[in-house]
Design an enzyme around this catalytic site. Structure first.
Site, PDB file in Angstrom:
ATOM      1  CG  ASN A   1      -9.778   8.164   5.667  1.00  0.00           C
ATOM      2  OD1 ASN A   1     -10.301   7.479   6.538  1.00  0.00           O
ATOM      3  ND2 ASN A   1     -10.356   8.434   4.516  1.00  0.00           N
TER       4      ASN A   1
ATOM      5  CG  HIS B   1      -6.016   1.614   5.547  1.00  0.00           C
ATOM      6  ND1 HIS B   1      -7.379   1.482   5.575  1.00  0.00           N
ATOM      7  CD2 HIS B   1      -5.734   2.349   4.434  1.00  0.00           C
ATOM      8  CE1 HIS B   1      -7.886   2.124   4.536  1.00  0.00           C
ATOM      9  NE2 HIS B   1      -6.918   2.645   3.833  1.00  0.00           N
TER      10      HIS B   1
ATOM     11  CG  ASP C   1      -2.407   4.588   3.708  1.00  0.00           C
ATOM     12  OD1 ASP C   1      -2.284   5.010   2.545  1.00  0.00           O
ATOM     13  OD2 ASP C   1      -3.401   4.844   4.412  1.00  0.00           O
TER      14      ASP C   1
ATOM     15  CG  HIS D   1      -2.033   0.932   1.217  1.00  0.00           C
ATOM     16  ND1 HIS D   1      -3.269   0.622   1.727  1.00  0.00           N
ATOM     17  CD2 HIS D   1      -2.130   2.200   0.759  1.00  0.00           C
ATOM     18  CE1 HIS D   1      -4.076   1.662   1.580  1.00  0.00           C
ATOM     19  NE2 HIS D   1      -3.405   2.640   1.003  1.00  0.00           N
TER      20      HIS D   1
ATOM     21  CG  HIS E   1      -0.839  14.723   1.499  1.00  0.00           C
ATOM     22  ND1 HIS E   1      -1.607  14.620   0.353  1.00  0.00           N
ATOM     23  CD2 HIS E   1      -1.331  13.803   2.356  1.00  0.00           C
ATOM     24  CE1 HIS E   1      -2.534  13.690   0.525  1.00  0.00           C
ATOM     25  NE2 HIS E   1      -2.385  13.167   1.721  1.00  0.00           N
TER      26      HIS E   1
ATOM     27  CG  HIS F   1      -1.212   6.606  -1.598  1.00  0.00           C
ATOM     28  ND1 HIS F   1      -2.324   6.401  -2.396  1.00  0.00           N
ATOM     29  CD2 HIS F   1      -1.532   6.115  -0.376  1.00  0.00           C
ATOM     30  CE1 HIS F   1      -3.291   5.833  -1.669  1.00  0.00           C
ATOM     31  NE2 HIS F   1      -2.830   5.640  -0.445  1.00  0.00           N
ATOM     32  CG  LEU F   2       4.845   5.089  -5.700  1.00  0.00           C
ATOM     33  CD1 LEU F   2       5.327   4.126  -6.780  1.00  0.00           C
ATOM     34  CD2 LEU F   2       5.993   5.458  -4.766  1.00  0.00           C
TER      35      LEU F   2
ATOM     36  CG  HIS G   1     -10.421   3.290   1.974  1.00  0.00           C
ATOM     37  ND1 HIS G   1      -9.346   4.089   2.276  1.00  0.00           N
ATOM     38  CD2 HIS G   1     -11.499   3.888   2.540  1.00  0.00           C
ATOM     39  CE1 HIS G   1      -9.754   5.129   3.002  1.00  0.00           C
ATOM     40  NE2 HIS G   1     -11.053   5.034   3.174  1.00  0.00           N
TER      41      HIS G   1
ATOM     42  CG  ASN H   1      -5.066   7.587  -4.517  1.00  0.00           C
ATOM     43  OD1 ASN H   1      -3.994   7.021  -4.701  1.00  0.00           O
ATOM     44  ND2 ASN H   1      -5.346   8.242  -3.405  1.00  0.00           N
TER      45      ASN H   1
HETATM   46 ZN   LIG Z   1      -7.109   3.939   2.274  1.00  0.00          ZN
END
Ligand SMILES: [Zn+2]
Length: 430
Positions: free
Chosen positions: A275, A229, A302, A55, A306, A57-58, A176, A89
């Site tokens: 989240n 998660h 996760d 999990h 940002h 996010h790149l 999720h 996403n």
């Molecule tokens: Zn999530």
């Protein structure tokens, strides 16, 4: 290039030498000859199979100001990973063969970790129409895991169809779990803290209701579900019940949910906004116990970079999410190893073996044991080192780590991907 890792302790057990040649573990044993090989002094270092993150996010394509495949891959290598699953996403969303192939190729170019794209379950993460799951599975990226992460696949009929669809190619739906109608405007865990702070709460039931529904659906259609998660005591109990029933469900927990609690919201520092939200000390204890007994299969970061504008603002306006790749192993050492809940074989199982099986990456040589003939995906960790986390020193393009200023155990000294050094002396090689 050959490497001789001199005096390493596989799984923290007996010391041995490991000879890496032609991308595989060529020999293991005491007193191996280093002829023609680069020597790595590994006395006191624990050798583990390369870690696998389910999990990540790149942010590429679309938010390269927050992270790129390259900076994320460097964070992963420095954290001890040899493979990561890149969440869908992005902008555009990874909901077609074209986008997942683009992400997969960018990953190959880093030569730091294997990047395995996660395909979106629904078009544009919109929750109404199934994406081209089969085309993504058949693409060069060979996608096996699908998720609308960030959003829940809330429509039960659509979730059922997705679960049925992926059976054809051994895929898995990673959910999720969030009943959005119960989390509208939510800022933190719903409980005593949210009441005192006057912030809208995210009740545990919003997660647990979806997990309960999804394990029932999964059992009914005979498919495979992975729960992203998990964060509550009730979720662990539901997973234990489902596994007892023989339902094919797996689950992950994040490092931050193993360590941090909702008290931190009282600081109003948005770095702690995430989240699902940080929960109570009781939930943290249940998550640690669930990970220890295998009810929770894997630790997954996760990792959610940002930009400063999205994170360094008031709590209500900040985006949820925190960095995780570079400190995940340290947090697991702190919460699970030093407390005696997991030994090093347990760490290898929860951070390499099981995640590789869940994500379908055994085919690429991930998640295997450290044995002669195996692909040389090896991380060397100094468990005695303690490092104060400095956000400015992280490889990520973002700075939103919740561990800033904390002293954490464990340092990744070296990392090898198919016999190529990605980290040496604690420094990324690319
Ligand atoms: Zn999530």
């Amino acid at each position: 290039m050959s490497w001789l890792l001199r005096g390493a302790s596989p799984y923290g057990e007996e010391r041995t030498d490991l000879l890496i040649r032609d991308g595989v573990i060529a020999e293991m044993g005491a007193g191996l000859s280093a002829r023609g090989a680069e020597l790595v002094a590994a006395d006191g270092l624990v050798a583990l199979p390369g870690l696998v993150d389910l999990h990540t996010h790149l942010r590429e394509p679309g938010r390269e100001d927050a992270e790129t495949v390259q900076t994320g891959a460097r964070s992963a290598a420095l954290g001890g990973f040899s493979a990561v699953h890149a969440m869908a996403n992005t902008d555009p969303v990874a909901d077609t063969a074209g986008v997942v192939e683009q992400v997969w190729r960018l990953g190959r170019e880093t030569a730091l970790v294997d990047v395995s794209p996660v395909g979106a379950v629904t078009v544009g993460l919109g929750g109404t129409q199934l994406a081209e799951l089969g085309a993504m599975a058949d693409s060069a990226a060979r996608v096996r895991m699908f998720s609308d992460d960030g959003h829940c696949v809330c429509d039960p009929a659509l979730m059922r169809r997705a679960l049925e669809y992926v059976k054809a190619f051994g895929g898995v739906i990673a959910q999720h779990a969030e009943e959005h109608r119960l989390t509208e405007g939510a800022q933190m865990n719903e409980g005593i803290q949210s009441a005192q702070l006057g912030l809208t709460g995210w009740p545990a039931a919003a997660e647990e209701a979806i997990i309960a529904r999804d394990v029932l659906l999964t059992g009914h259609v005979g498919s495979r579900l992975h729960v992203c998660h998990v964060s509550t005591t009730g979720s662990v109990e539901l997973l234990r019940w489902a596994k007892d029933k023989g339902i094919d469900v797996t689950a992950e927990v994040t490092p931050h949910h193993l360590l941090l609690t909702d008290d931190l919201a009282a600081t109003y520092d948005p770095v702690y906004k995430v989240n699902p939200p940080l929960r109570t000390a009781g939930d943290v204890a249940a998550l640690r116990a669930g990970l220890a007994d295998g009810t929770i299969d894997a630790v997954a970061t996760d990792h959610a970079p940002h930009s400063v504008e999205d994170k360094e603002c008031e709590w209500g306006a900040a985006r949820p999410g925190m960095l995780g790749l570079q400190q995940a192993l340290s947090v697991v050492i702190l919460t699970m190893v030093e407390s005696g809940r997991l030994d090093w074989r347990g760490v290898a199982d929860r951070m390499s073996g099981r995640p590789a099986r869940i994500g379908g990456l055994v085919r690429d040589g991930h998640g295997g044991d450290l044995v002669v003939g195996a692909p040389a995906n090896i991380v060397l960790v100094d468990p005695a080192a303690r490092i104060v986390v400095d956000p400015a020193e992280l490889a990520s393009r973002s700075r939103n780590t919740p561990y800033a200023g904390m002293q954490l155990p464990g340092r990744v000294v070296a990392n090898f991907l198919r016999g190529a050094a990605t980290v040496l002396d604690g420094k990324a090689q690319r």
